[in-house]
Motif scaffolding. Sequence first.
Motif, short mmCIF file in Angstrom:
data_model
loop_
_atom_site.label_atom_id
_atom_site.label_comp_id
_atom_site.label_asym_id
_atom_site.label_seq_id
_atom_site.Cartn_x
_atom_site.Cartn_y
_atom_site.Cartn_z
N ALA A 183 0.83 -1.21 0.00
CA ALA A 183 0.00 0.00 0.00
C ALA A 183 0.86 1.25 0.00
N LEU A 184 1.92 1.26 0.81
CA LEU A 184 2.80 2.42 0.86
C LEU A 184 3.58 2.59 -0.44
N LEU A 185 4.02 1.48 -1.03
CA LEU A 185 4.76 1.57 -2.28
C LEU A 185 3.88 2.09 -3.41
N MET A 186 2.62 1.65 -3.45
CA MET A 186 1.68 2.18 -4.44
C MET A 186 1.54 3.69 -4.28
N THR A 187 1.43 4.13 -3.03
CA THR A 187 1.30 5.56 -2.76
C THR A 187 2.55 6.31 -3.19
N SER A 188 3.73 5.74 -2.90
CA SER A 188 4.99 6.38 -3.29
C SER A 188 5.09 6.55 -4.79
N PHE A 189 4.74 5.51 -5.54
CA PHE A 189 4.82 5.56 -6.99
C PHE A 189 3.77 6.50 -7.58
N ARG A 190 2.64 6.63 -6.90
CA ARG A 190 1.61 7.54 -7.40
C ARG A 190 2.00 9.01 -7.18
N LEU A 191 2.70 9.28 -6.08
CA LEU A 191 3.02 10.66 -5.73
C LEU A 191 4.34 11.14 -6.31
N GLY A 192 5.32 10.23 -6.48
CA GLY A 192 6.66 10.65 -6.89
C GLY A 192 7.16 9.93 -8.12
N ASP A 193 8.25 10.45 -8.69
CA ASP A 193 8.92 9.79 -9.81
C ASP A 193 9.53 8.47 -9.34
N PHE A 194 9.65 7.53 -10.26
CA PHE A 194 10.29 6.25 -9.94
C PHE A 194 11.72 6.47 -9.44
N GLY A 195 12.47 7.34 -10.14
CA GLY A 195 13.87 7.59 -9.78
C GLY A 195 14.02 8.30 -8.46
N GLN A 196 12.95 8.86 -7.91
CA GLN A 196 12.99 9.49 -6.60
C GLN A 196 12.44 8.56 -5.53
N ALA A 197 11.25 8.01 -5.77
CA ALA A 197 10.59 7.20 -4.75
C ALA A 197 11.36 5.92 -4.46
N TYR A 198 11.85 5.25 -5.51
CA TYR A 198 12.51 3.96 -5.30
C TYR A 198 13.79 4.09 -4.47
N PRO A 199 14.71 5.04 -4.78
CA PRO A 199 15.91 5.16 -3.96
C PRO A 199 15.63 5.52 -2.50
N ILE A 200 14.68 6.42 -2.26
CA ILE A 200 14.38 6.80 -0.88
C ILE A 200 13.82 5.60 -0.11
N ALA A 201 12.89 4.88 -0.74
CA ALA A 201 12.28 3.73 -0.07
C ALA A 201 13.31 2.66 0.24
N ARG A 202 14.14 2.32 -0.75
CA ARG A 202 15.12 1.26 -0.55
C ARG A 202 16.31 1.73 0.29
N GLY A 203 16.68 3.01 0.17
CA GLY A 203 17.84 3.50 0.89
C GLY A 203 17.61 3.68 2.37
N THR A 204 16.36 3.80 2.78
CA THR A 204 16.04 3.95 4.21
C THR A 204 16.26 2.65 4.97
N ALA A 205 16.08 1.54 4.30
CA ALA A 205 15.99 0.26 4.99
C ALA A 205 17.28 -0.25 5.65
N PRO A 206 18.46 -0.21 4.98
CA PRO A 206 19.62 -0.90 5.55
C PRO A 206 20.04 -0.44 6.94
N LEU A 207 20.05 0.88 7.18
CA LEU A 207 20.45 1.36 8.50
C LEU A 207 19.45 0.92 9.56
N VAL A 208 18.17 0.97 9.23
CA VAL A 208 17.15 0.53 10.19
C VAL A 208 17.28 -0.97 10.45
N VAL A 209 17.54 -1.75 9.39
CA VAL A 209 17.75 -3.19 9.56
C VAL A 209 18.95 -3.45 10.47
N THR A 210 20.01 -2.67 10.32
CA THR A 210 21.20 -2.84 11.16
C THR A 210 20.85 -2.70 12.64
#
Length: 281
Positions: free
Chosen positions: A74-101
């Motif tokens: 649901a959040l990814l659908m919202t991200s793609f609807r609101l932002g460009d792929f080249g913007q939404a995808y890096p922010i979504a994926r780039g947030t995860a590794p530090l939080v996973v750590t």
Amino acid sequence: MTPAVTAAVLLAAVTHASWNAIAHRVTDKLVGFTLIAGGGLLIGLAMAPFTAPPARAAWPFLLSSAAIHIVYYALLMTSFRLGDFGQAYPIARGTAPLVVTVLAAVFAHEVPDGRAAAGIALSCAGLTGVALWGLRGRRPDWAAIGAALATGLSIAAYTVVDGLGVRASGSSLGYFAWLMALHGAVISAYAAWHWRGDTVALLRPFAALGLLGAVLSVTAYALVLWAQTRAELAPIAALRESSVIVGAAIGAVFFKERFGVPRLAAAGLLVLGIGLMLHAG
């Protein structure tokens, strides 16, 4: 991080970026994600009879992960609807590794050594660079950025839950099959209810594209789950997010979004980070 694990996660990164690009290409985001989740449901149901069922200890993780995946879609659908792929995808994926750590240190007692931590930090710096390049020369769209950040938090949550769950399951394929079936069934049922009698008519024009996305999605996550049974969660999460560079390249080639020198520099940081992680320990 053995060569086999590294190769599996890098292949997962390519297939993951590819299915996200397919989902972004379908104008109606619910149509795209329904086809991908529905294809995952069919693949999971086909696999389940031929795999060992997950152990009882894995089911709380499995059910929690299915719920988190639904939120993630649901959040990814919202991200793609609101932002460009080249913007939404890096922010979504780039947030995860530090939080996973952080989550892996707390819940899985996996604290990276100095070299691995430096590799994760460098990789995240590269991912952040790609995301910031996507924001250049424009006023920030805080709704799109907020949706992408929330997507990243959901990614971190299901990564850790699945890492613990697949290790407790006794069967990575069995865990994977049931996970695909559970969240795929919920998303497909919601779409059928939402569209009532128009479901087939809406899905038919994009069926081939959506099912290709489903195969890529299933392949990507099956590889990640297998890798999580053989290496620590944080390096896998950081390595997997090299998909951001693939996503940026896809955005440049297919969506006419600029790649640029800053993204090349960000890719270089990511490669250095991966090298440190591979030689850690």
